[in-house]
Scaffold this motif. Structure first.
Motif, PDB file in Angstrom:
ATOM      1  N   VAL A 131      -8.859   7.600  -7.061  1.00 17.84           N
ATOM      2  CA  VAL A 131      -7.550   8.326  -6.434  1.00 17.84           C
ATOM      3  C   VAL A 131      -7.413   7.569  -5.288  1.00 17.84           C
ATOM      4  O   VAL A 131      -6.216   7.232  -5.063  1.00 17.84           O
ATOM      5  CB  VAL A 131      -7.652   9.670  -6.437  1.00 17.84           C
ATOM      6  N   ARG A 132      -8.323   7.208  -4.264  1.00 13.94           N
ATOM      7  CA  ARG A 132      -7.643   6.694  -2.964  1.00 13.94           C
ATOM      8  C   ARG A 132      -7.521   5.250  -3.125  1.00 13.94           C
ATOM      9  O   ARG A 132      -6.411   4.757  -2.648  1.00 13.94           O
ATOM     10  CB  ARG A 132      -9.374   6.717  -2.420  1.00 13.94           C
ATOM     11  N   ALA A 133      -8.204   4.434  -4.294  1.00 10.46           N
ATOM     12  CA  ALA A 133      -7.646   3.078  -4.479  1.00 10.46           C
ATOM     13  C   ALA A 133      -6.427   3.125  -5.145  1.00 10.46           C
ATOM     14  O   ALA A 133      -5.526   2.393  -4.709  1.00 10.46           O
ATOM     15  CB  ALA A 133      -8.754   2.506  -5.348  1.00 10.46           C
ATOM     16  N   GLY A 134      -5.927   3.988  -5.849  1.00  7.73           N
ATOM     17  CA  GLY A 134      -4.695   3.877  -6.548  1.00  7.73           C
ATOM     18  C   GLY A 134      -3.563   4.281  -5.540  1.00  7.73           C
ATOM     19  O   GLY A 134      -2.581   3.693  -5.388  1.00  7.73           O
ATOM     20  N   ASN A 135      -3.903   5.196  -4.398  1.00 10.98           N
ATOM     21  CA  ASN A 135      -3.026   5.506  -3.243  1.00 10.98           C
ATOM     22  C   ASN A 135      -2.628   4.367  -2.568  1.00 10.98           C
ATOM     23  O   ASN A 135      -1.512   4.005  -2.039  1.00 10.98           O
ATOM     24  CB  ASN A 135      -3.307   6.592  -2.715  1.00 10.98           C
ATOM     25  N   ALA A 136      -3.753   3.715  -2.336  1.00  8.87           N
ATOM     26  CA  ALA A 136      -3.669   2.250  -1.530  1.00  8.87           C
ATOM     27  C   ALA A 136      -2.834   1.422  -2.310  1.00  8.87           C
ATOM     28  O   ALA A 136      -1.943   0.588  -1.604  1.00  8.87           O
ATOM     29  CB  ALA A 136      -4.872   1.772  -1.251  1.00  8.87           C
TER      30      ALA A 136
END
Length: 464
Positions: free
Chosen positions: A367-372
């Motif tokens: 999720v964090r990588a996707g938001n980035a």
């Protein structure tokens, strides 16, 4: 790909190698339905739902059996003149089914009631008598602990160090540790709770039920036997003894979940420190409850609190917010064409003794990588991350998207509940319990649901 599970009997992590790689077989001790479920019951059922889902992902087919103990001293004690024991048991069974379904616990392949397998229990008792591992006395039948040298192998206890078995009247016992296989009828017990037997009228002991039902539905040897840590002794210890003494290979792996605690003490009806599942589900979104109960490793004890539920709600909100961002950025459903892949790190965590906490960490890192990626205007990377997140949520039985938290979980809960009742109706018909099958059919119809029996199975729909 190697799934490893902690085998309580061996007390080590073992590579899981099923008897039949195309059909994993699992037996889990289900509830004794003398009263409604507390949150500890739901956590236990969830632990094995997660295991079942992962085994199905890895091997394809899982035959999953979870019994219902519907005849027991506590069930009889809680019955009233207005509600006989069998009516109480069925009402409480439905409460368990509702709680399980609410958080998306899949209905078992088979969910046998103890009262439907009395014949199989008597057959197993007869075998133990013939082999010299049981004896009849004053209408009761007891397992002769001293006759079985391996007794105590699960919990690694010597019989001399064990407490006396308090599961029956000690009349006629040769050794206080001998446990009841058949309990002779006592004055004041209802006629409906008494069955004829070669040793006199009575009813089965608790421990013989699971040995007989696991043999009936899975055969004399099966892959995994599961249950709570509190069942290791005496219940599972006695199951192993009576099944192996009868000549069955029985369970190849023993898997036990940790308990829900309150201030470090086991949550239990007898201690009066329990929280009813219905109260929690009335106050919290079902997926929040599922997440909170799954977040700790299944073998660890879980001290449940409002903080745990709040943290689960926040975690699901982060996942949901990411999904909404991707949908807005993509302008269409990015899952419509290509299914997501499970990250290797997620699979590795789940393979390693069902490491859900580590798997959740992979999910949130995705999720964090996707938001980035969205922030960096890399839509392809964001969509790929989103697809993986949805795939992981599917494995875990979670759905944090909007508005699916409201409607998706409800649909899943309704389907799980109806499928449970369909399975119970099928079992009643197989046992020639026509009155029971009709009672279940009528209950389904009264809820506005139509059943259609076809050669491919039973399908349900809501009446228009």
């Amino acid at each position: 790909m190697t799934v490893r599970l902690y085998d309580t009997k061996a007390q080590v992590l073992r590579d899981f190698v099923p008897l039949d790689p195309s059909n994993v077989t699992v037996y889990v001790c289900g509830p004794t339905v003398q009263s409604g479920p507390h949150i500890g019951h739901v956590r236990a059922a969830l632990a094995f739902d997660l295991l079942r889902r992962w085994l199905a992902h890895r091997f394809g087919r899982v035959t999953f059996v979870r019994n219902v103990t519907d005849i027991d001293d506590k069930v009889l004690a809680n019955a009233t003149d207005a509600e006989p024991w069998w009516a109480l048991a069925y009402r409480m069974e439905l409460e368990f089914s509702r709680a399980y379904a609410a958080i998306g616990i899949l209905a078992p392949t088979y969910e046998p009631r103890a009262t439907a397998s009395i014949t199989q229990m008597q057959e197993l008792i007869t075998e133990l008598l013939e082999r010299g591992h049981a004896y009849a006395a004053d209408g009761d039948v007891y397992f002769d602990v001293r006759s079985w040298a391996a007794y105590g192998e699960l919990t690694r206890q010597s019989p001399d160090a064990m407490e006396s078995a308090a599961d029956a009247d000690p009349r006629g016992k040769r050794d206080p540790r001998d446990f009841a296989l058949w309990k002779g009828a006592k004055d004041g017990e209802p006629e409906s709770a008494i069955w004829a037997s070669p040793w006199g009228a009575g009813r089965p002991g608790w421990h013989i039920e699971c040995s007989a039902m696991s043999r009936r539905y899975l055969g004399p040897e099966f892959d995994i036997h599961g249950g709570g840590l509190d069942l290791r002794f005496p219940h599972h210890e006695n199951e192993i003894a009576q099944s192996t003494a009868a000549g069955d290979a029985f369970a190849r792996y023993w898997v036990h979940n940790g308990l829900v605690t309150v201030d470090g003490q086991k949550m239990s009806k007898s201690l009066g420190n329990f929280t009813l599942a219905s109260d929690v589900l009335d106050a919290r979104d079902p997926m929040v409850v599922r997440y909170a109960l799954a977040a700790a490793h299944y073998r660890s004890n879980l001290d449940i609190s409002d903080r745990a539920f709040d943290e689960a709600a926040a975690a699901l909100e982060r996942i949901s917010t990411f999904g909404q961002r991707v949908l807005r950025a993509a302008g269409a459903d990015p899952l419509a064409t290509v299914p997501g892949e499970i990250p290797a790190e997620f699979a590795s965590a789940m393979d390693d003794d069902l490491g859900v906490p580590q798997a959740l960490a992979v999910l949130h890192e995705t999720v964090r990588a996707g938001n980035a990626a969205i922030d960096g205007h890399d839509l392809d990377a964001a969509i790929t991350a989103h697809r993986s997140v949805v795939a992981m949520l599917g494995i875990l039985g979670l759905d944090a998207s909007e508005p699916a938290v409201a409607t998706g979980s409800t649909d899943m809960a309704l389907d799980a509940l109806v499928q449970t009742m369909i399975a119970q109706r099928s079992q009643a018909r197989a046992d020639k319990d026509w009155a029971g099958a009709d009672r279940i059919r009528d209950a389904i119809a009264a809820a506005g649901i139509t059943l259609e029996d076809t050669p491919a199975g039973t399908h349900w729909s809501i009446n228009a």
